[in-house]
Design a protein around this motif. Sequence first.
Motif, PDB file in Angstrom:
ATOM      1  N   GLY A 149       0.813  -1.208   0.000  1.00  0.00           N
ATOM      2  CA  GLY A 149       0.000   0.000   0.000  1.00  0.00           C
ATOM      3  C   GLY A 149       0.848   1.260   0.000  1.00  0.00           C
ATOM      4  O   GLY A 149       0.517   2.248  -0.669  1.00  0.00           O
ATOM      5  N   THR A 150       1.965   1.214   0.729  1.00  0.00           N
ATOM      6  CA  THR A 150       2.866   2.368   0.766  1.00  0.00           C
ATOM      7  C   THR A 150       3.437   2.653  -0.619  1.00  0.00           C
ATOM      8  O   THR A 150       3.516   3.810  -1.053  1.00  0.00           O
ATOM      9  CB  THR A 150       4.016   2.111   1.758  1.00  0.00           C
ATOM     10  N   LEU A 151       3.809   1.598  -1.346  1.00  0.00           N
ATOM     11  CA  LEU A 151       4.367   1.785  -2.684  1.00  0.00           C
ATOM     12  C   LEU A 151       3.313   2.271  -3.670  1.00  0.00           C
ATOM     13  O   LEU A 151       3.617   3.059  -4.577  1.00  0.00           O
ATOM     14  CB  LEU A 151       4.996   0.479  -3.172  1.00  0.00           C
ATOM     15  N   VAL A 152       2.077   1.802  -3.519  1.00  0.00           N
ATOM     16  CA  VAL A 152       1.003   2.297  -4.381  1.00  0.00           C
ATOM     17  C   VAL A 152       0.813   3.800  -4.166  1.00  0.00           C
ATOM     18  O   VAL A 152       0.724   4.581  -5.123  1.00  0.00           O
ATOM     19  CB  VAL A 152      -0.315   1.542  -4.112  1.00  0.00           C
ATOM     20  N   LYS A 153       0.760   4.209  -2.887  1.00  0.00           N
ATOM     21  CA  LYS A 153       0.604   5.635  -2.586  1.00  0.00           C
ATOM     22  C   LYS A 153       1.808   6.436  -3.076  1.00  0.00           C
ATOM     23  O   LYS A 153       1.671   7.574  -3.553  1.00  0.00           O
ATOM     24  CB  LYS A 153       0.405   5.822  -1.077  1.00  0.00           C
ATOM     25  N   MET A 154       2.996   5.845  -2.979  1.00  0.00           N
ATOM     26  CA  MET A 154       4.184   6.529  -3.473  1.00  0.00           C
ATOM     27  C   MET A 154       4.100   6.713  -4.982  1.00  0.00           C
ATOM     28  O   MET A 154       4.413   7.789  -5.516  1.00  0.00           O
ATOM     29  CB  MET A 154       5.446   5.746  -3.112  1.00  0.00           C
ATOM     30  N   GLY A 155       3.680   5.672  -5.684  1.00  0.00           N
ATOM     31  CA  GLY A 155       3.535   5.766  -7.125  1.00  0.00           C
ATOM     32  C   GLY A 155       2.534   6.826  -7.547  1.00  0.00           C
ATOM     33  O   GLY A 155       2.769   7.601  -8.489  1.00  0.00           O
ATOM     34  N   GLN A 156       1.411   6.887  -6.827  1.00  0.00           N
ATOM     35  CA  GLN A 156       0.422   7.926  -7.116  1.00  0.00           C
ATOM     36  C   GLN A 156       0.993   9.309  -6.828  1.00  0.00           C
ATOM     37  O   GLN A 156       0.732  10.267  -7.568  1.00  0.00           O
ATOM     38  CB  GLN A 156      -0.829   7.688  -6.274  1.00  0.00           C
ATOM     39  N   GLY A 157       1.784   9.418  -5.766  1.00  0.00           N
ATOM     40  CA  GLY A 157       2.409  10.698  -5.436  1.00  0.00           C
ATOM     41  C   GLY A 157       3.415  11.133  -6.488  1.00  0.00           C
ATOM     42  O   GLY A 157       3.528  12.323  -6.808  1.00  0.00           O
ATOM     43  N   ILE A 158       4.157  10.159  -7.038  1.00  0.00           N
ATOM     44  CA  ILE A 158       5.106  10.480  -8.106  1.00  0.00           C
ATOM     45  C   ILE A 158       4.362  11.044  -9.319  1.00  0.00           C
ATOM     46  O   ILE A 158       4.799  12.022  -9.945  1.00  0.00           O
ATOM     47  CB  ILE A 158       5.920   9.228  -8.495  1.00  0.00           C
ATOM     48  N   GLU A 159       3.215  10.443  -9.625  1.00  0.00           N
ATOM     49  CA  GLU A 159       2.414  10.955 -10.746  1.00  0.00           C
ATOM     50  C   GLU A 159       1.957  12.380 -10.487  1.00  0.00           C
ATOM     51  O   GLU A 159       2.016  13.244 -11.382  1.00  0.00           O
ATOM     52  CB  GLU A 159       1.203  10.043 -10.984  1.00  0.00           C
ATOM     53  N   ARG A 160       1.528  12.675  -9.262  1.00  0.00           N
ATOM     54  CA  ARG A 160       1.092  14.032  -8.935  1.00  0.00           C
ATOM     55  C   ARG A 160       2.256  15.018  -9.027  1.00  0.00           C
ATOM     56  O   ARG A 160       2.090  16.153  -9.474  1.00  0.00           O
ATOM     57  CB  ARG A 160       0.465  14.069  -7.539  1.00  0.00           C
ATOM     58  N   HIS A 161       3.450  14.550  -8.597  1.00  0.00           N
ATOM     59  CA  HIS A 161       4.637  15.396  -8.689  1.00  0.00           C
ATOM     60  C   HIS A 161       4.980  15.680 -10.154  1.00  0.00           C
ATOM     61  O   HIS A 161       5.277  16.826 -10.539  1.00  0.00           O
ATOM     62  CB  HIS A 161       5.810  14.711  -7.987  1.00  0.00           C
ATOM     63  N   ILE A 162       4.942  14.652 -10.995  1.00  0.00           N
ATOM     64  CA  ILE A 162       5.217  14.831 -12.421  1.00  0.00           C
ATOM     65  C   ILE A 162       4.215  15.795 -13.056  1.00  0.00           C
ATOM     66  O   ILE A 162       4.551  16.569 -13.947  1.00  0.00           O
ATOM     67  CB  ILE A 162       5.174  13.466 -13.143  1.00  0.00           C
ATOM     68  N   SER A 163       2.977  15.741 -12.547  1.00  0.00           N
ATOM     69  CA  SER A 163       1.918  16.577 -13.108  1.00  0.00           C
ATOM     70  C   SER A 163       1.888  17.981 -12.515  1.00  0.00           C
ATOM     71  O   SER A 163       0.920  18.722 -12.720  1.00  0.00           O
ATOM     72  CB  SER A 163       0.563  15.891 -12.908  1.00  0.00           C
ATOM     73  N   GLY A 164       2.913  18.333 -11.755  1.00  0.00           N
ATOM     74  CA  GLY A 164       3.008  19.690 -11.243  1.00  0.00           C
ATOM     75  C   GLY A 164       2.848  19.826  -9.749  1.00  0.00           C
ATOM     76  O   GLY A 164       2.939  20.935  -9.206  1.00  0.00           O
ATOM     77  N   GLY A 165       2.635  18.708  -9.035  1.00  0.00           N
ATOM     78  CA  GLY A 165       2.468  18.753  -7.589  1.00  0.00           C
ATOM     79  C   GLY A 165       3.810  18.837  -6.877  1.00  0.00           C
ATOM     80  O   GLY A 165       4.879  18.756  -7.499  1.00  0.00           O
ATOM     81  N   PRO A 166       3.785  18.958  -5.561  1.00  0.00           N
ATOM     82  CA  PRO A 166       5.030  19.077  -4.783  1.00  0.00           C
ATOM     83  C   PRO A 166       5.703  17.725  -4.590  1.00  0.00           C
ATOM     84  O   PRO A 166       5.071  16.661  -4.702  1.00  0.00           O
ATOM     85  CB  PRO A 166       4.537  19.632  -3.441  1.00  0.00           C
TER      86      PRO A 166
END
Length: 225
Positions: A149-166
């Motif tokens: 679950g931690t890696l899934v959330k990390m992967g989603q966070g990486i996508e948000r970062h790539i899309s302009g998130g922090p």
Amino acid sequence: MDTIADKESRLSWVLAGLAGLVGAAAFTQTGGYFVTFMTGNAERGALGFLQGRPWMATAALLLTLSFVSGVVVASLCRRHFWVNHPHGATVLTTGALAIATVVDLFMAGWDAPQLNFVPIIFVAFGIGALNTSFCKNGEVSIPLSYVTGTLVKMGQGIERHISGGPITAWLGYFLLYAAFFVGAVAGGIISLIITNPQMLLVATVISAATTIYTYSSADRSGVLG
């Protein structure tokens, strides 16, 4: 970055490291039993009977039951007994590890090459309890040994970062994963030096030290309350 390195985050790294260390100790000293990887136990439970290995399936299901029991007991205690004492989950974990150590000493002695299965049931209970350390609104907010679950959330966070998130969208999850990984490596290294109940005793001492740290950093400041 400040929110990533706050007291709650730092404590989560310590507890995730403890979970990794204990999981590695159980895995290396038993020839492959999981106390943190319930997905693996679910698959073993299902496939063991189909492959004609009923003991493997039964063991996996018993470990899963013990893990869930640890979650239930710790959650009940948190609700009714230690509402203002969030270090209680680590107390349960330490107690379970201590019982596992005594049981294995009684069953196999100090110098046995591997752990017996019975003590591992108590270890799984302790890991289940440890996962209730971080709760908000009655639900676990930071699952310490749920690496998938931690890696899934990390992967989603990486996508948000790539899309302009922090960068904070994923860095916190990476650090939690890294803490678990480092704990597992430490447990593996220790297991190369000592064996059987000696390893359980070391894990118990480390868990007790973590309990003291949790008390001083969480109870006094209200981090987890």
